[in-house]
Scaffold this active site. Structure first.
Site, PDB file in Angstrom:
ATOM      1  N   ASP A  14      68.510 -73.582   7.627  1.00 52.98           N
ATOM      2  CA  ASP A  14      69.344 -74.655   8.157  1.00 52.98           C
ATOM      3  C   ASP A  14      69.651 -75.678   7.070  1.00 52.98           C
ATOM      4  O   ASP A  14      68.850 -75.884   6.161  1.00 52.98           O
ATOM      5  CB  ASP A  14      68.617 -75.378   9.294  1.00 52.98           C
ATOM      6  CG  ASP A  14      68.559 -74.540  10.563  1.00 52.98           C
ATOM      7  OD1 ASP A  14      69.317 -73.550  10.657  1.00 52.98           O
ATOM      8  OD2 ASP A  14      67.767 -74.876  11.448  1.00 52.98           O
ATOM      9  N   GLU A  56      65.554 -68.184   7.961  1.00 55.53           N
ATOM     10  CA  GLU A  56      64.680 -69.136   8.646  1.00 55.53           C
ATOM     11  C   GLU A  56      64.533 -68.801  10.117  1.00 55.53           C
ATOM     12  O   GLU A  56      63.446 -68.864  10.664  1.00 55.53           O
ATOM     13  CB  GLU A  56      65.235 -70.572   8.493  1.00 55.53           C
ATOM     14  CG  GLU A  56      64.421 -71.615   9.268  1.00 55.53           C
ATOM     15  CD  GLU A  56      64.967 -73.036   9.143  1.00 55.53           C
ATOM     16  OE1 GLU A  56      65.835 -73.270   8.280  1.00 55.53           O
ATOM     17  OE2 GLU A  56      64.527 -73.909   9.903  1.00 55.53           O
ATOM     18  N   TYR A  96      35.048 -68.916  18.442  1.00 58.72           N
ATOM     19  CA  TYR A  96      34.353 -68.588  19.679  1.00 58.72           C
ATOM     20  C   TYR A  96      32.980 -67.973  19.496  1.00 58.72           C
ATOM     21  O   TYR A  96      32.235 -67.820  20.460  1.00 58.72           O
ATOM     22  CB  TYR A  96      35.211 -67.671  20.555  1.00 58.72           C
ATOM     23  CG  TYR A  96      35.899 -68.470  21.612  1.00 58.72           C
ATOM     24  CD1 TYR A  96      35.179 -69.018  22.664  1.00 58.72           C
ATOM     25  CD2 TYR A  96      37.251 -68.725  21.538  1.00 58.72           C
ATOM     26  CE1 TYR A  96      35.799 -69.792  23.616  1.00 58.72           C
ATOM     27  CE2 TYR A  96      37.883 -69.493  22.486  1.00 58.72           C
ATOM     28  CZ  TYR A  96      37.153 -70.022  23.528  1.00 58.72           C
ATOM     29  OH  TYR A  96      37.764 -70.789  24.468  1.00 58.72           O
TER      30      TYR A  96
END
EC number: 5.6.2.2
Lengths: 424, 424
Positions: free
Chosen positions: A305, A253, A167
């Protein structure tokens, strides 16, 4: 009925006395037995870490191709480097030769996995970015502007985000991917980490458990952070004074599993530090994990997972992402162990069929691609597990353990894994 | 050159003595003057809050339609309610009438904005969910199963996520949207908040500044949380003992602005509590904000992007989302002030053209739709600002202020806003 309600409510002291109706629960030894074996393990890890991992760097290896790595630089060194670069550019212009940046290439062809180091590094290919070419004039200008902004940060000694940086000159940068990409280039040009540039990523990770550290001068005790935990600070250079009586670091996770363990204060039963980035690892969490591992010399056990992405996440923590390979030495944590949920756990722990999910075509392709990756191949146990996943075409989330009760994870699965030292 | 590097570096003490080269900086009065006017404001707020806001509830209003609201219930009350419901179902089945759940409707037609309360509430329409109909047998079964699982949570006194809940019976629930939706139904059926059911959402928010509170028994001092801040706990029922010497709460939409303020320790210059949900407000952050406002009786000032979504986010904190309107009494924070970035600020603070972004067709449509919303219409200042936004077709992020320097937000913009009490 109201009278016996209290009795039926679970208290914190029934870990050992609970009814043993859950699968595998009867295999569990008393906590004291598990703890003493963990303690000997922890002692072994900390001695091996200090003798071997510390020694190996790129410089120690005689690689066929030269590799490039960045280092942490102090703010004043970054400032001097930028000033020297500006001076050399001025000389070049004044002597009539115009100017051009020499930028290390970050393309795929310039990457190398180094098995000895167990991480991805950047080779030494560079390209010129001359100001006098129509093709590169814009990028050269952007590079100069980013260097100037970083120089300002050095003078002010403050941290900003990539978004802030964008910006400051929207008209020039046009969109954030352009300023982000040149920021990585600038790291490579100056040979320093992005953290050294005082440009930080949004914080995402949280930590709880047996860890004390200082954040920007405040001393934080992570056993006293309730269930919410402590947000991992975006700027690792203001983190210090780490101390811990933990036996291991549990890298989780997902947020949900983290919450289960934080609420059950798992770290009090088995002294550990629990950390999560809530999905994809961000830079701040990767830096924080590495710092813990290096300073506390604890084993890191990963709970992800059972799908190709869980292993992918583990690999980003362990050996880095290709996009930031130039900084893999600082961002990666060596020797992370795959605790679970592993494909072989699905049958071993009798995860019900309906809690397993069929892998999609894309999942299977990702799994097969990963079998070809060096960081998987160097660990025969991982190859075996991943092959099993691809063969059975089944995946499962950590939460699948909830099918045995919400606390199965913290009360049976993890204690048993620790007892059996069942990680790869 | 190396010798004067230190001199040029910014120190924490140069707030008042800095060169006044930035736009509007010369308008700034000394901090002491701003602080004393804030103090009188804070005193006024806390007295008005205790006399008016506290008094108004649905019961006080004679509305044309009956409305439904849920309340916080203790775990044992939730347990008893589920047991009573099970008993009445058993009676119904034994007497040969089968069974059916009466479920409050959460469809759009059943919503009502109540201006006196300044929030969305649920009207009293219900629908039957009989087990004996092919159309509803599945949903009735899911409802019974969720009730049973919540009953287990009551017995064990633990918290789980929606994802955990889903995984306890994947075969039945099929996908998580189904168990999530029935979970909201169960809240309505039992007439209690979702927090009362001990089902929590993932935590996302962080808080830093002049606040002390307890999280699951640990006392947290948010002035000693470094730059990272404290993660907002997922379970509000374990949060308590709030105390503070702040003069206001600064609610920040974005992570980047939060980090700027945390690093600059803005809360030490102007005593305040800084909180962010990093984007879309999550339930945990909404509950936490409300609890702070109610217990500490502080004004809440919102710093959001100048676009329709910034105002939308403000509205979710302020008067609730339609999806959870049944719980608006607990989730909403009354009387949030719109501090900035407001559309009129773009010209007032001379935000450069290149840092303003053109609104898309969708943005403009969203803006126009919001002009028709009751919660906007009741505040003429908001209507004026939003109309200006739609007219100029320009939007801007908080970070746009970085075009005047990275610290313009904390050193000029916010102090000036506070000095001029410029909020709506």
């Amino acid at each position: 009925m109201a009278s016996d309600k209290k009795k039926r409510r679970r208290t914190d002291s029934d870990h050992d006395g609970a009814a043993t109706s859950l699968p595998h629960q009867k295999l569990l030894k008393p906590d004291s037995a598990i703890l003493s074996s963990l303690k000997s393990l922890s002692a072994a890890t900390s001695s091996s870490t200090s003798s071997t991992s510390k020694a190996l760097t790129l410089a120690d290896l005689s690689l066929s191709s030269t590799c490039r790595e960045v280092i942490d630089l102090s703010l004043s060194s970054v400032q001097s480097s930028i000033e020297s670069l500006a001076l050399s550019i001025t000389h070049s212009i004044l002597s009539g030769r115009g100017f051009s940046f020499s930028v290390p290439s970050r393309s795929a062809a310039n990457h190398l996995y180094v098995p000895e180091l167990d991480r991805i590094v950047l080779k030494d290919k560079s390209s010129l970015r001359p100001y006098s070419s129509v093709a590169t004039v814009r990028k050269a200008t952007v590079t100069a502007r980013i260097l100037q902004l970083i120089h300002q940060l050095c003078l002010k000694n403050i941290h900003v985000t990539k978004r802030d940086l964008f910006y400051t000159d929207v008209k020039l940068f046009q969109d954030q991917t352009q300023s982000d990409s040149v920021l990585d280039d600038v790291s490579c040009i100056l040979g320093c980490t992005r953290s050294s540039l005082n440009v930080v990523a949004a914080e995402k990770g949280v930590v709880v458990g047996r860890l004390i550290f200082s954040d920007n001068g405040d001393l934080i005790d992570c056993t006293k952070m309730g269930m919410g935990g402590k947000a991992i600070p975006p700027n690792i250079d203001r983190v210090g004074d780490m101390s811990s009586d933990a036996l291991f670091i549990l890298l989780v996770e997902k947020d949900a599993a983290y919450m289960r363990l934080a609420e059950d204060r798992f770290y009090n039963r088995f002294p550990c530090i629990i950390v999560t980035a809530k999905g994809q690892p961000d830079v701040a969490t990767r830096l924080f994990l590495r710092k813990m591992k290096m300073e506390l010399k604890l084993p890191v056990l990963a709970l992800v997972d059972s799908d190709p992405y869980g292993l992918k996440i583990l690999s980003v923590y362990g050996c880095g992402s290709k996009n930031m390979s130039y900084d893999s030495a600082n961002l990666t944590t060596p020797d992370i162990k795959w605790l679970g949920i592993r494909p072989s756990d699905l049958d071993k722990y009798k995860i019900p069929e309906q809690c397993r999910l069929p892998m999609t075509e894309q999942d299977i392709k990702t799994g097969k691609d990963m079998l070809e990756e060096d960081f998987v191949k160097k660990n025969p146990g991982w190859v075996e597990e991943l092959s099993l996943m691809v063969k059975t075409k089944q995946k499962a989330e950590i939460q699948a353990l909830s099918s045995f009760g919400f606390q199965y994870l913290s009360e049976v699965y993890l204690p048993l894994k620790l007892q059996q030292q069942d990680w790869l």
